[in-house]
Write an enzyme that holds these catalytic residues in place. Structure first.
Site, short mmCIF file in Angstrom:
data_model
loop_
_atom_site.label_atom_id
_atom_site.label_comp_id
_atom_site.label_asym_id
_atom_site.label_seq_id
_atom_site.Cartn_x
_atom_site.Cartn_y
_atom_site.Cartn_z
N GLN A 8 -4.78 -1.40 9.21
CA GLN A 8 -4.71 -2.74 8.64
C GLN A 8 -5.31 -3.76 9.62
O GLN A 8 -4.99 -3.77 10.80
CB GLN A 8 -3.24 -3.10 8.33
CG GLN A 8 -3.06 -4.41 7.58
CD GLN A 8 -3.67 -4.41 6.19
OE1 GLN A 8 -3.75 -3.39 5.51
NE2 GLN A 8 -4.15 -5.57 5.76
N LYS A 47 0.84 -1.20 0.00
CA LYS A 47 0.00 0.00 0.00
C LYS A 47 0.88 1.25 0.00
O LYS A 47 0.61 2.22 -0.71
CB LYS A 47 -0.96 -0.02 1.21
CG LYS A 47 -2.08 -1.04 1.03
CD LYS A 47 -2.92 -1.28 2.28
CE LYS A 47 -3.91 -2.43 2.01
NZ LYS A 47 -4.77 -2.76 3.16
N ASP A 107 -11.24 2.67 3.35
CA ASP A 107 -11.52 1.23 3.25
C ASP A 107 -13.01 0.95 3.02
O ASP A 107 -13.38 -0.14 2.60
CB ASP A 107 -11.14 0.53 4.57
CG ASP A 107 -9.77 -0.14 4.50
OD1 ASP A 107 -9.40 -0.61 3.41
OD2 ASP A 107 -9.09 -0.18 5.54
#
Ligand code: GUN
Length: 281
Positions: A95, A51, A118
């Site tokens: 995460q 990422k 997200d």
């Protein structure tokens, strides 16, 4: 049979994002994503590294937080609060999974829906369900993008999603519904999974079982999307679909690796870009 190249498509999207980021920067806006990793889960470390790399490539600034395993929930909530209030921060990514002593739901809910790139916050999930403007979850959105770019018709088709997680299965079904597919969600309690799957024009496999989907599960000419990230008996990366056995029955199929995986990150970059473009509102 066409093999859907997620690596190439994700590269195209990252290039599109890079061009837009450059334009924003000329206008004085520098898009920024905060990436938070707690602990030392090796898979998460790889995802987070990828990422950050994608940020570098697209010109998005990444603020990286690699916190120790024993970080408390309070400390993490405090960091999120700071980032929520920073006007130069467009996206906050924590995460998952988090260490067991931290309540994932509490953390997800603490991220401002405006920075939830997200698409996991209940406000974004609700808006997605209704069809209002929101951040779409990256993996299912990436799959829709792949299907569109490869010209796979969804309207009026029968789509079967196997797996009902909050991150993939459930939102995937919603996005396919929005494309006017007739959608079935299957899971571990489905009574005749084979029958359901063999009726699928579009099959989304998201159960986390290596090479589970063999030719008996596949309708001739189906488009097969494999969300699995599994290890086979030799420890080699593979998907939920037995690719070699199934591929000749399909019209389209995604490989693992190089299918859905890279798309998740490309869509994260796209969401961060969208968030930063809202600064001008
Ligand atoms: N863990 C597995 N997939 C994801 C994802 O898409 N986002 C985050 N934040 N964590 C994950």
């Amino acid at each position: 049979m066409t093999i859907i190249d997620g690596k190439k498509t994700s590269q195209d999207i990252k290039d599109e994002v890079r061009d837009e980021v450059a334009k924003l920067k000329k206008g004085g806006v520098e898009p920024m994503l905060a990436v938070i990793l707690v602990g030392e889960n090796p898979a998460s470390q790889v995802y987070v590294r990828n990422k950050k790399r994608a940020c570098e490539y697209t010109g998005i600034r990444s603020l990286s937080y690699e916190l120790p395993e024993n970080t408390t929930e309070e400390e993490l909530l405090k960091l999120i609060d700071e980032l929520n209030n920073r006007s130069d921060c467009d996206g906050i990514l924590v995460q998952l999974p988090l260490p067991k002593h931290i309540d994932e739901k509490k953390i997800t809910n603490a991220i401002s829906p405006k920075k939830d790139v997200d698409g996991f916050h209940p406000v974004n999930v609700g808006n997605m369900l209704i069809g209002d403007e929101c951040f779409l979850p990256c993996t299912p959105h990436g799959i829709i993008e792949l299907l569109h770019r490869y010209g796979v018709v969804l309207d009026g088709k029968k789509a079967v999603v196997v797996g009902r997680s909050n991150i993939v299965g459930k939102p995937m079904a919603m996005l396919l519904l929005r494309e006017n597919a007739t959608v079935t969600i299957c899971h571990s309690h489905t009574s005749d999974l084979k029958k359901e799957c063999t009726e699928a024009d579009i099959l989304i496999a998201a159960i986390g079982k290596p090479k589970f989907f063999t030719p008996e599960y596949i309708k001739n000419g189906a488009a097969v999307i494999d969300v699995g990230m599994d290890r086979d008996e030799n420890g080699k990366l593979c998907g939920d679909v037995d690719f070699e056995a199934v591929k000749d029955k399909c019209s389209f199929i995604t490989p693992v690796p190089g299918g859905v995986g890279p798309m998740t990150i490309a869509m994260l970059m796209q969401n961060t870009l969208i968030s930063s473009s809202h600064r001008m509102r």
